[in-house]
Design a protein around this motif. Structure first.
Motif, PDB file in Angstrom:
ATOM      1  N   LYS A  57      57.491 -24.607 -48.126  1.00 38.17           N
ATOM      2  CA  LYS A  57      56.272 -23.757 -48.489  1.00 38.17           C
ATOM      3  C   LYS A  57      56.563 -23.566 -50.078  1.00 38.17           C
ATOM      4  CE  LYS A  57      53.300 -20.054 -46.826  1.00 38.17           C
ATOM      5  NZ  LYS A  57      53.070 -19.056 -46.110  1.00 38.17           N
ATOM      6  N   HIS A  58      57.509 -22.849 -50.404  1.00 34.87           N
ATOM      7  CA  HIS A  58      57.666 -22.495 -51.518  1.00 34.87           C
ATOM      8  C   HIS A  58      57.844 -23.493 -52.659  1.00 34.87           C
ATOM      9  CE1 HIS A  58      59.156 -20.058 -55.077  1.00 34.87           C
ATOM     10  NE2 HIS A  58      60.228 -21.152 -55.297  1.00 34.87           N
ATOM     11  N   CYS A  60      56.178 -26.316 -52.537  1.00 33.99           N
ATOM     12  CA  CYS A  60      54.811 -26.836 -52.780  1.00 33.99           C
ATOM     13  C   CYS A  60      54.376 -26.111 -53.651  1.00 33.99           C
ATOM     14  CB  CYS A  60      53.971 -26.735 -51.586  1.00 33.99           C
ATOM     15  SG  CYS A  60      54.469 -27.819 -50.299  1.00 33.99           S
ATOM     16  N   THR A  61      54.566 -24.863 -54.263  1.00 36.21           N
ATOM     17  CA  THR A  61      53.868 -24.105 -55.152  1.00 36.21           C
ATOM     18  C   THR A  61      54.477 -24.383 -56.477  1.00 36.21           C
ATOM     19  OG1 THR A  61      55.509 -22.075 -54.890  1.00 36.21           O
ATOM     20  CG2 THR A  61      53.356 -22.234 -53.330  1.00 36.21           C
TER      21      THR A  61
END
Length: 91
Positions: A57-58, A60-61
């Motif tokens: 998730k991280h 993807c940022t």
């Protein structure tokens, strides 16, 4: 190896991933796995794989590559501690 991505598990087991975007990664894993007497990829629920999910998730940022050497990133620390505490009860 455990993953919460059932598609990866299915591709690994079928060996039909030549057209998949992840084929180069799976081929490299297969090459590395040949040094072990046994290697498999298994599916686990996302709840059992929280640290990995948080890393993905991280990632993807991000707009640049990050690397952590000798430290745990703050976004992941709580999850790692909880995961470590759970492992104390699994033996």
């Amino acid at each position: 190896m455990e993953t919460d991505c059932l598609e990866i598990v299915d591709l690994w087991k079928s060996r039909q991933y030549s057209m998949s975007m992840v084929a180069p990664v799976l081929l490299e894993i297969r090459e590395l796995a040949s040094s072990f007497s046994f290697f498999d990829i298994q599916h686990v629920n996302r709840s059992a794989n929280v640290p990995t999910h948080l890393c993905a998730k991280h990632a993807c940022t991000l707009t640049v590559t990050e690397s952590w050497t000798g430290l745990r990133p703050s976004f992941l620390l709580t999850s790692l501690l909880a995961d470590d505490a759970r492992s104390l009860f699994v033996e």
